[in-house]
Write a protein that holds these residues in place. Structure first.
Motif, mmCIF file in Angstrom:
data_model
loop_
_atom_site.group_PDB
_atom_site.id
_atom_site.type_symbol
_atom_site.label_atom_id
_atom_site.label_comp_id
_atom_site.label_asym_id
_atom_site.label_seq_id
_atom_site.Cartn_x
_atom_site.Cartn_y
_atom_site.Cartn_z
ATOM 1 N N PRO A 178 0.794 -1.223 0.000
ATOM 2 C CA PRO A 178 0.000 0.000 0.000
ATOM 3 C C PRO A 178 0.828 1.277 0.000
ATOM 4 O O PRO A 178 0.283 2.360 -0.216
ATOM 5 N N ASP A 179 2.129 1.164 0.228
ATOM 6 C CA ASP A 179 3.001 2.335 0.243
ATOM 7 C C ASP A 179 3.822 2.408 -1.042
ATOM 8 O O ASP A 179 4.211 1.392 -1.611
ATOM 9 N N ILE A 180 4.087 3.630 -1.483
ATOM 10 C CA ILE A 180 4.919 3.844 -2.659
ATOM 11 C C ILE A 180 6.378 3.770 -2.213
ATOM 12 O O ILE A 180 6.861 4.648 -1.504
ATOM 13 N N SER A 181 7.075 2.719 -2.603
ATOM 14 C CA SER A 181 8.454 2.540 -2.158
ATOM 15 C C SER A 181 9.355 3.578 -2.812
ATOM 16 O O SER A 181 9.035 4.107 -3.885
ATOM 17 N N PRO A 182 10.508 3.894 -2.206
ATOM 18 C CA PRO A 182 11.429 4.853 -2.818
ATOM 19 C C PRO A 182 11.859 4.451 -4.227
ATOM 20 O O PRO A 182 11.975 5.299 -5.116
ATOM 21 N N ALA A 183 12.089 3.149 -4.436
ATOM 22 C CA ALA A 183 12.523 2.702 -5.766
ATOM 23 C C ALA A 183 11.414 2.869 -6.794
ATOM 24 O O ALA A 183 11.652 3.311 -7.925
ATOM 25 N N LEU A 184 10.185 2.520 -6.408
ATOM 26 C CA LEU A 184 9.053 2.691 -7.315
ATOM 27 C C LEU A 184 8.837 4.170 -7.614
ATOM 28 O O LEU A 184 8.626 4.567 -8.768
ATOM 29 N N GLU A 185 8.908 4.993 -6.592
ATOM 30 C CA GLU A 185 8.726 6.427 -6.775
ATOM 31 C C GLU A 185 9.747 6.998 -7.755
ATOM 32 O O GLU A 185 9.398 7.748 -8.676
ATOM 33 N N ALA A 186 11.002 6.641 -7.569
ATOM 34 C CA ALA A 186 12.055 7.160 -8.453
ATOM 35 C C ALA A 186 11.820 6.737 -9.898
ATOM 36 O O ALA A 186 11.983 7.532 -10.829
ATOM 37 N N ALA A 230 2.328 19.969 -12.290
ATOM 38 C CA ALA A 230 2.353 19.010 -11.179
ATOM 39 C C ALA A 230 2.481 17.604 -11.727
ATOM 40 O O ALA A 230 1.899 17.275 -12.763
ATOM 41 N N SER A 231 3.259 16.782 -11.026
ATOM 42 C CA SER A 231 3.342 15.340 -11.288
ATOM 43 C C SER A 231 2.869 14.638 -10.026
ATOM 44 O O SER A 231 3.301 14.994 -8.916
ATOM 45 N N THR A 232 1.997 13.645 -10.196
ATOM 46 C CA THR A 232 1.368 13.005 -9.037
ATOM 47 C C THR A 232 1.444 11.493 -9.153
ATOM 48 O O THR A 232 1.178 10.923 -10.216
ATOM 49 N N LEU A 233 1.791 10.854 -8.043
ATOM 50 C CA LEU A 233 1.756 9.401 -7.905
ATOM 51 C C LEU A 233 0.763 9.064 -6.807
ATOM 52 O O LEU A 233 0.763 9.706 -5.750
ATOM 53 N N LEU A 234 -0.051 8.049 -7.047
ATOM 54 C CA LEU A 234 -1.072 7.699 -6.054
ATOM 55 C C LEU A 234 -1.299 6.202 -6.051
ATOM 56 O O LEU A 234 -1.384 5.578 -7.110
ATOM 57 N N SER A 242 -1.962 6.491 -0.509
ATOM 58 C CA SER A 242 -0.657 7.141 -0.455
ATOM 59 C C SER A 242 -0.516 7.993 -1.695
ATOM 60 O O SER A 242 -0.716 7.505 -2.819
ATOM 61 N N VAL A 243 -0.193 9.278 -1.520
ATOM 62 C CA VAL A 243 -0.085 10.185 -2.657
ATOM 63 C C VAL A 243 1.137 11.074 -2.487
ATOM 64 O O VAL A 243 1.446 11.534 -1.391
ATOM 65 N N VAL A 244 1.854 11.257 -3.583
ATOM 66 C CA VAL A 244 3.043 12.111 -3.607
ATOM 67 C C VAL A 244 2.896 13.045 -4.803
ATOM 68 O O VAL A 244 2.572 12.600 -5.907
ATOM 69 N N GLU A 245 3.146 14.325 -4.584
ATOM 70 C CA GLU A 245 3.017 15.291 -5.663
ATOM 71 C C GLU A 245 4.246 16.196 -5.716
ATOM 72 O O GLU A 245 4.740 16.644 -4.686
ATOM 73 N N ARG A 246 4.722 16.454 -6.931
ATOM 74 C CA ARG A 246 5.777 17.433 -7.171
ATOM 75 C C ARG A 246 5.198 18.578 -7.976
ATOM 76 O O ARG A 246 4.480 18.369 -8.949
ATOM 77 N N LEU A 262 1.462 12.559 1.375
ATOM 78 C CA LEU A 262 0.375 12.381 2.308
ATOM 79 C C LEU A 262 -0.055 10.915 2.325
ATOM 80 O O LEU A 262 -0.038 10.240 1.298
ATOM 81 N N ARG A 263 -0.440 10.473 3.512
ATOM 82 C CA ARG A 263 -1.034 9.139 3.645
ATOM 83 C C ARG A 263 -2.367 9.319 4.331
ATOM 84 O O ARG A 263 -2.447 9.902 5.423
ATOM 85 N N LEU A 264 -3.421 8.871 3.685
ATOM 86 C CA LEU A 264 -4.771 9.028 4.192
ATOM 87 C C LEU A 264 -5.337 7.673 4.576
ATOM 88 O O LEU A 264 -5.260 6.723 3.782
#
Length: 268
Positions: A178-186, A230-234, A242-246, A262-264
């Motif tokens: 359920p979490d976006i791992s650092p490797a996946l995010e990169a 904006a770039s968004t991963l969810l 789990s959502v990350v936005e740049r 953010l983690r909701l």
């Protein structure tokens, strides 16, 4: 939102994973991803278009409802007096209707807006809506994408991003955590940051001229006055998002606030 790809795996631990870029004029005032002040019935978590008041993609807490919107590129038919399409996203997030019922009701009023595509998730059902056809459907499990045409229209950047997205998710087993791992995010940031343009022979013809078609064919757009803002991963799991936005400014430079994470949690 002008380029969005998603994996829909309804039986997985993480049913829905999204990677998306929002393109907009740099002068249009925007707030980055944040929790909006609560209005009775819950809270919207999203970036915010300060001109129109809506958003391009958001989540509702505590229900876990999600919506994302892309404009349909059709400059010859756009109306300057049409209402902002970002309000459709907030309408769904705060609506008591399921995704299918909301889409049915939206079809009756969608002509009031300039053309758009919409992805709706009510926590159980995923629905795609194309206003140009007043059509909605339930995407089959798998990887999909949408840009500024109908869902899965094979524009070069859409085909390339969808294929690469599927490969990255498989390599990182994204549907299992359920979490976006650092490797996946990169890996996903790299896909969304691609500035390569398509060959002229492969470009669509949408009425904006060859030079602009070429510039808009990149996943990450940067023109003098317009580009990826904006770039968004969810990742939407059963009881967690789990959502990350740049955020970016002119020239593709990352905005001072940088990355928001953010983690909701919600009932699932």
């Amino acid at each position: 939102m002008c380029l969005l790809t998603f994996q829909w795996q309804p039986d997985a631990r993480v049913p829905l994973t999204i990677a998306a870029n929002r393109d907009e004029f740099y002068a249009r005032p925007t707030l980055p991803l944040h929790a909006w002040p609560e209005a009775g019935g819950g809270q919207i978590v999203a970036g915010q278009d300060q001109q129109g008041g809506g958003t391009w993609m958001g989540v509702h807490q505590p229900s876990g409802r999600l919506a994302a919107l892309t404009n349909y590129r059709d400059p010859g038919h756009n109306r300057a007096d049409a209402p902002s399409r970002g309000g459709i996203v907030t309408d769904f997030l705060q609506s008591p209707l399921g995704a299918d019922k909301f889409a049915q009701a939206l079809a009756a009023r969608s002509d009031a807006f300039n053309a758009f595509n919409l992805l709706l998730f009510d926590g159980q059902q995923l629905v795609a809506f194309e206003s140009r056809h007043r059509r909605h459907f339930a995407p089959q499990p798998g990887v999909w994408a949408v840009s500024n045409a109908d869902f899965d229209t094979p524009w070069p950047k859409l085909v390339q991003l969808r294929r690469a997205f599927a490969e990255v998710l498989q390599a990182h087993q994204a549907a299992e955590s359920p979490d976006i791992s650092p490797a996946l995010e990169a890996a996903l940031w790299n896909l969304l940051a691609d500035t390569c343009v398509a060959d002229d022979a492969d470009l669509p013809t949408t009425g904006v001229g060859l030079e602009l078609e070429r510039a808009l064919s990149a996943a990450f757009v940067h023109l003098p006055h317009y580009g990826t803002r904006a770039s968004t991963l969810l990742q939407h799991a059963r009881s967690q998002v789990s959502v990350v936005e740049r955020s970016f400014g002119a020239g593709g430079v990352e905005a001072p606030l940088g990355t928001v994470r953010l983690r909701l949690d919600f009932g699932g």
